[in-house]
Design a protein around this motif. Structure first.
Motif, PDB file in Angstrom:
ATOM      1  N   GLY A 137      -2.931   3.351   1.131  1.00  9.16           N
ATOM      2  CA  GLY A 137      -2.320   2.343   1.763  1.00  9.16           C
ATOM      3  C   GLY A 137      -1.688   1.159   0.932  1.00  9.16           C
ATOM      4  O   GLY A 137      -0.611   0.718   0.963  1.00  9.16           O
ATOM      5  N   ARG A 138      -2.667   0.700  -0.198  1.00 12.03           N
ATOM      6  CA  ARG A 138      -2.408  -0.564  -0.884  1.00 12.03           C
ATOM      7  C   ARG A 138      -1.319  -0.118  -1.675  1.00 12.03           C
ATOM      8  O   ARG A 138      -0.156  -0.872  -2.082  1.00 12.03           O
ATOM      9  N   ARG A 139      -1.224   1.185  -2.465  1.00  9.59           N
ATOM     10  CA  ARG A 139      -0.288   1.623  -3.413  1.00  9.59           C
ATOM     11  C   ARG A 139       1.009   1.828  -2.778  1.00  9.59           C
ATOM     12  O   ARG A 139       2.043   1.293  -3.209  1.00  9.59           O
ATOM     13  N   GLN A 140       0.876   2.326  -1.463  1.00  3.20           N
ATOM     14  CA  GLN A 140       2.326   2.565  -0.520  1.00  3.20           C
ATOM     15  C   GLN A 140       2.859   1.018  -0.308  1.00  3.20           C
ATOM     16  O   GLN A 140       3.996   1.258  -0.535  1.00  3.20           O
ATOM     17  N   MET A 141       1.975   0.220  -0.044  1.00  7.22           N
ATOM     18  CA  MET A 141       2.631  -1.206   0.378  1.00  7.22           C
ATOM     19  C   MET A 141       3.211  -1.839  -0.891  1.00  7.22           C
ATOM     20  O   MET A 141       4.219  -2.641  -0.833  1.00  7.22           O
ATOM     21  N   GLU A 142       2.312  -1.771  -2.025  1.00 10.42           N
ATOM     22  CA  GLU A 142       2.878  -2.288  -3.283  1.00 10.42           C
ATOM     23  C   GLU A 142       4.191  -1.801  -3.472  1.00 10.42           C
ATOM     24  O   GLU A 142       5.014  -2.645  -3.908  1.00 10.42           O
ATOM     25  N   TYR A 158       1.370  -2.244   8.687  1.00  7.61           N
ATOM     26  CA  TYR A 158       2.180  -3.233   7.762  1.00  7.61           C
ATOM     27  C   TYR A 158       3.694  -2.902   8.214  1.00  7.61           C
ATOM     28  O   TYR A 158       4.237  -3.996   8.389  1.00  7.61           O
ATOM     29  N   VAL A 159       4.000  -1.584   8.269  1.00  6.05           N
ATOM     30  CA  VAL A 159       5.565  -1.402   8.913  1.00  6.05           C
ATOM     31  C   VAL A 159       5.684  -1.956  10.247  1.00  6.05           C
ATOM     32  O   VAL A 159       6.591  -2.390  10.366  1.00  6.05           O
ATOM     33  N   ARG A 160       4.423  -1.863  11.222  1.00  3.41           N
ATOM     34  CA  ARG A 160       4.696  -2.113  12.355  1.00  3.41           C
ATOM     35  C   ARG A 160       5.098  -3.768  12.373  1.00  3.41           C
ATOM     36  O   ARG A 160       5.942  -4.185  13.082  1.00  3.41           O
ATOM     37  N   ASN A 161       4.178  -4.203  11.596  1.00  4.15           N
ATOM     38  CA  ASN A 161       4.458  -5.977  11.651  1.00  4.15           C
ATOM     39  C   ASN A 161       5.885  -6.250  11.198  1.00  4.15           C
ATOM     40  O   ASN A 161       6.305  -7.272  11.487  1.00  4.15           O
ATOM     41  N   SER A 216      -1.399   8.298   5.720  1.00  2.00           N
ATOM     42  CA  SER A 216      -2.131   6.721   5.474  1.00  2.00           C
ATOM     43  C   SER A 216      -2.924   6.400   6.622  1.00  2.00           C
ATOM     44  O   SER A 216      -2.680   6.710   7.944  1.00  2.00           O
ATOM     45  N   PRO A 217      -4.041   5.709   6.363  1.00  5.76           N
ATOM     46  CA  PRO A 217      -4.936   5.354   7.629  1.00  5.76           C
ATOM     47  C   PRO A 217      -3.877   4.502   8.470  1.00  5.76           C
ATOM     48  O   PRO A 217      -3.265   3.539   7.899  1.00  5.76           O
ATOM     49  N   GLU A 218      -4.291   4.445   9.528  1.00  2.00           N
ATOM     50  CA  GLU A 218      -3.482   3.875  10.691  1.00  2.00           C
ATOM     51  C   GLU A 218      -3.385   2.141  10.488  1.00  2.00           C
ATOM     52  O   GLU A 218      -2.681   1.686  10.935  1.00  2.00           O
ATOM     53  N   TRP A 219      -4.646   1.799   9.898  1.00  2.00           N
ATOM     54  CA  TRP A 219      -4.727   0.430   9.977  1.00  2.00           C
ATOM     55  C   TRP A 219      -4.133  -0.259   8.609  1.00  2.00           C
ATOM     56  O   TRP A 219      -4.123  -1.457   8.351  1.00  2.00           O
ATOM     57  N   GLU A 220      -3.698   0.746   7.801  1.00  2.00           N
ATOM     58  CA  GLU A 220      -3.028   0.128   6.556  1.00  2.00           C
ATOM     59  C   GLU A 220      -1.501   0.220   6.589  1.00  2.00           C
ATOM     60  O   GLU A 220      -0.820  -0.779   7.226  1.00  2.00           O
TER      61      GLU A 220
END
Length: 293
Positions: A211-216, A239-242, A231-235
Motif C-alpha cells: 500500500g505505501r509504495r502504491q500511494m507514494e 486512500y483512493v476513496r478519501n 492491496s489491503p482494503e485499509w490502505e
C-alpha cells in the motif's frame, strides 16, 4: 461461475489454438543440447543486473539443479492442476512466479504433518519435477519482465516507456475495466471511483507492491487511474476513496494478484523459446484460487 479447473482448461485450449502454448499432441524436436535445471536458471540469472542476489526467494523448491530438463512449464503458481498437466506433457521443470508451499519463503517445517503439503510434495517427488520460483530476478531485469508481459497482454506496447506510467488514448474508467476484463479473461474487477471519469494517464503496478509504495507512486506520478494486482482494503483503496470524497478524480482498479502477473509467466515462456534452443516449453495459466458469484 465455472469451476477453476474448467476455466483453466478453457483458457489453455484457447491459448493452444492461438499458438501461445504448445499443443501436447504435437511432437516437439528435442533440444539441440541437454540442459540441466541449474544451467537454465544460471542462463536467465546472468542477464539480470547485479545478480546473483545474496538474499532471494528465487530458490529451487523441489528437484535438483543437476537433473536434465525434458520440458518446461511456466505459470504463476505450481498448482496441482499445473503439476498434473506438466506430467502429461513430460515436462519435468516448472518455473513458477509465486510460492509453491503457501508462504513467501516456502518454509515447510510447519507443514510436515499436513496432508495437503504431503500430497503435493509426493506428487512432485514421485515424478521428478523441479520447481524454481523466479520472482525477484524476473522483476529485476533492466525492463521488468512481469510488467512487460502484462503490457503485451493488454495490448499497450506502443504506450509503454519502460516504467510504470502509460499514457493511453482518452477513455473512461468503465471502459478501461471492460478492456482489462476482456484481455485478461477475468469475470469481475474491484474498483474505486466514478465509472464515467475520463482517464488517460495510467499507473500500472501488477502484483502486490504494498500500500505505501502504491500511494507514494500515486503522489509522485499523479495518475488518473492506478491498476494493481491487490492491496489491503485499509490502505490504497481507502486512500483512493478519501481522494474521491474530497473531490479528486482518481480511479483504482484491482485485478487480483494472479491475473495481474500471469503475463509475466508468459514472458518467461517466450524467453525460453528464444534462448534455449529446441526446448519444449508450455505456458499454463494457473488461474485464480478465488471464484466470484
Amino acid at each position: 461461475m465455472k469451476s477453476t479447473r474448467r476455466t483453466f482448461i478453457k483458457k489453455s485450449s484457447l491459448l493452444i489454438g492461438t499458438g501461445l502454448i504448445g499443443n501436447p499432441f504435437i511432437a516437439y524436436p528435442s533440444s539441440s543440447k541437454n540442459y540441466t535445471v541449474g544451467e537454465i536458471m544460471d542462463l536467465f540469472i546472468a542477464q539480470v543486473p547485479n545478480a546473483p542476489f545474496p538474499k532471494t526467494v528465487d530458490t529451487l523448491k523441489t528437484g535438483s539443479k543437476d537433473q536434465t530438463v525434458t520440458g518446461i512449464v511456466t505459470s504463476m503458481f505450481a498448482t496441482l492442476t499445473v503439476i498434473r498437466k506438466a506430467i502429461e506433457l513430460k515436462a519435468n521443470f516448472i518455473i513458477a512466479h509465486e510460492p509453491t508451499f503457501y508462504s513467501h519463503l516456502d518454509e515447510t517445517e510447519w507443514l510436515e504433518n499436513d496432508k495437503v503439503y504431503q500430497f503435493k510434495r509426493k506428487l512432485l517427488d514421485e515424478h521428478g519435477i523441479a520447481v524454481w520460483r523466479n520472482h525477484d530476478y524476473v522483476h529485476s531485469l533492466a525492463i521488468d519482465g512481469v510488467q512487460a508481459g502484462v503490457v503485451k497482454e493488454l495490448g499497450w506496447e506502443s504506450y509503454y516507456k519502460q516504467n510504470a506510467v502509460l499514457n493511453l488514448p482518452e477513455t473512461t474508467l468503465g471502459d478501461l475495466i471492460t478492456h482489462i476484463k476482456t484481455k485478461m479473461n477475468v469475470p469481475a474487477l474491484r474498483y474505486v471511483g466514478d465509472l464515467s471519469q475520463k482517464t488517460s494517464k495510467i499507473l500500472l503496478m501488477p502484483g502486490a507492491a504494498g500500500g505505501r509504495r502504491q500511494m507514494e507512486m500515486i503522489m509522485k506520478e499523479k495518475p488518473d487511474v492506478l491498476i494493481c494486482g491487490e492491496s489491503p482494503e485499509w490502505e490504497t483503496p481507502e486512500y483512493v476513496r478519501n481522494a474521491n470524497e474530497m473531490g479528486e478524480k482518481l480511479g483504482l482498479i484491482v485485478i487480483g494478484h494472479s491475473a495481474s502477473e500471469e503475463g509475466g509467466s508468459e514472458y518467461m515462456a517466450e524467453w525460453i523459446k528464444e534462448n534455449v534452443s529446441g526446448m519444449p516449453v508450455f505456458h499454463l495459466p494457473s488461474g485464480n484460487s478465488l471464484s466470484v458469484k
